[in-house]
Design a protein around this motif. Structure first.
Motif, PDB file in Angstrom:
ATOM      1  N   TYR A  42       0.844  -1.198   0.000  1.00 14.94           N
ATOM      2  CA  TYR A  42       0.000   0.000   0.000  1.00 14.94           C
ATOM      3  C   TYR A  42       0.876   1.244   0.000  1.00 14.94           C
ATOM      4  O   TYR A  42       1.784   1.385   0.820  1.00 14.94           O
ATOM      5  N   LEU A  92      -8.100   1.354  -4.776  1.00 11.68           N
ATOM      6  CA  LEU A  92      -8.489   0.889  -3.442  1.00 11.68           C
ATOM      7  C   LEU A  92      -9.466  -0.274  -3.535  1.00 11.68           C
ATOM      8  O   LEU A  92      -9.386  -1.236  -2.745  1.00 11.68           O
ATOM      9  N   ARG A  95      -7.698  -3.560  -4.342  1.00 18.41           N
ATOM     10  CA  ARG A  95      -7.015  -4.097  -3.170  1.00 18.41           C
ATOM     11  C   ARG A  95      -8.006  -4.808  -2.236  1.00 18.41           C
ATOM     12  O   ARG A  95      -7.714  -5.885  -1.708  1.00 18.41           O
ATOM     13  N   LEU A  96      -9.171  -4.217  -2.044  1.00 20.00           N
ATOM     14  CA  LEU A  96     -10.174  -4.852  -1.183  1.00 20.00           C
ATOM     15  C   LEU A  96     -10.633  -6.184  -1.766  1.00 20.00           C
ATOM     16  O   LEU A  96     -10.864  -7.153  -1.026  1.00 20.00           O
ATOM     17  N   ILE A  99      -8.012  -8.702  -0.975  1.00 19.49           N
ATOM     18  CA  ILE A  99      -8.066  -9.056   0.446  1.00 19.49           C
ATOM     19  C   ILE A  99      -9.183 -10.064   0.687  1.00 19.49           C
ATOM     20  O   ILE A  99      -8.996 -11.067   1.394  1.00 19.49           O
ATOM     21  N   LEU A 116      -0.599  -4.161   3.896  1.00 20.73           N
ATOM     22  CA  LEU A 116      -1.903  -3.518   4.015  1.00 20.73           C
ATOM     23  C   LEU A 116      -1.810  -2.236   4.828  1.00 20.73           C
ATOM     24  O   LEU A 116      -0.945  -2.092   5.700  1.00 20.73           O
ATOM     25  N   GLN A 119      -6.274   0.636   7.853  1.00 27.13           N
ATOM     26  CA  GLN A 119      -7.699   0.465   7.574  1.00 27.13           C
ATOM     27  C   GLN A 119      -7.956  -0.868   6.880  1.00 27.13           C
ATOM     28  O   GLN A 119      -8.953  -1.543   7.164  1.00 27.13           O
ATOM     29  N   GLU A 120      -7.062  -1.261   5.978  1.00 30.71           N
ATOM     30  CA  GLU A 120      -7.209  -2.543   5.291  1.00 30.71           C
ATOM     31  C   GLU A 120      -7.035  -3.705   6.258  1.00 30.71           C
ATOM     32  O   GLU A 120      -7.717  -4.732   6.132  1.00 30.71           O
ATOM     33  N   GLN A 121      -6.134  -3.568   7.215  1.00 26.95           N
ATOM     34  CA  GLN A 121      -5.951  -4.625   8.210  1.00 26.95           C
ATOM     35  C   GLN A 121      -7.208  -4.800   9.060  1.00 26.95           C
ATOM     36  O   GLN A 121      -7.602  -5.923   9.386  1.00 26.95           O
TER      37      GLN A 121
END
Length: 220
Positions: A42, A92, A95-96, A99, A116, A119-121
């Motif tokens: 990221y 973004l 990436r989600l 995940i 990550l 926020q992604e974590q």
């Protein structure tokens, strides 16, 4: 406020920003993320600067509308704003999606987890918990004990063979930013290939992964 002065101030700020803009970097990060089989690191700085650029562009559009700037000029700036917003959102969103697809693999792999954002974590942790709960409630709890793991097919499995992983051997189309000379793809004894600047190549992602991470090669 004088209309001409307001227009000039907004335009000057915008042109100053565009002279050092991250638009090309954002486009490159978006393309790399779309094409790479695994999630990439990221780029917090780039995302933050892109958000600031979008905010400035929105403020400038408000000034233009208030000062009655020529509609054609407004539409051109609006195109820049729409393009930047699309790239950032798509980056973004991609990436989600990765995940969600590789959540358990990312969770158990420190290198992947550290790629990550914070926020992604948080999203990944919540997503993994919800998915695990759903699997347990809908199917796993109804199976014999040795088959109730959401990570392994059975208690006899040595590895987490139920966890999807990205296929790093997949071929990707890439372009080098500069001449890299002879490059050895793997340890299989194949002849090195000469990587020229701006030429397109179809290569296994695993072989060029370090070059993508270091920014020497862009995916297409």
């Amino acid at each position: 406020m004088d209309s001409g002065a307001g227009e000039s101030s907004a335009a000057d700020d915008y042109e100053s920003l565009m002279s050092t803009t991250d638009a090309e970097l954002l486009k490159s990060a978006w393309r790399n993320e779309k094409a790479a089989p695994e999630i990439l690191k990221y780029d917090a700085g780039l995302v933050q600067r892109s958000r600031q650029q979008i905010q400035l562009m929105e403020e400038m559009m408000d000034e233009f509308n208030q000062n009655g700037v020529d509609p054609l000029t407004v539409s051109l700036y609006q195109m820049d704003l729409d393009r930047t917003m699309f790239l950032l959102r798509s980056y973004l969103r991609t990436r989600l999606q990765k995940i969600e697809k590789y959540i358990f693999h990312i969770q158990k792999t420190a290198e992947q987890w550290n790629r990550l954002s914070k926020q992604e974590q948080k999203f990944a942790t919540r997503c993994a918990g919800d998915l695990k709960h759903h699997l347990e409630q809908s199917a796993l709890s109804k199976l014999p004990d040795q088959y109730q793991s959401h990570l392994r097919q059975s208690a006899a499995s040595e590895d987490d063979d139920m966890v999807p992983e990205p296929h790093l051997d997949a071929y990707v189309v890439c372009r080098s930013k500069k001449y890299l000379g002879a490059f050895q793809l793997d340890d299989g004894g194949e002849e090195p290939i000469d990587i020229e600047a701006d030429d397109l190549y179809a290569l296994p992602y695993k072989s060029i992964k370090p070059l993508v991470e270091s920014g020497q090669i862009d995916l297409v």
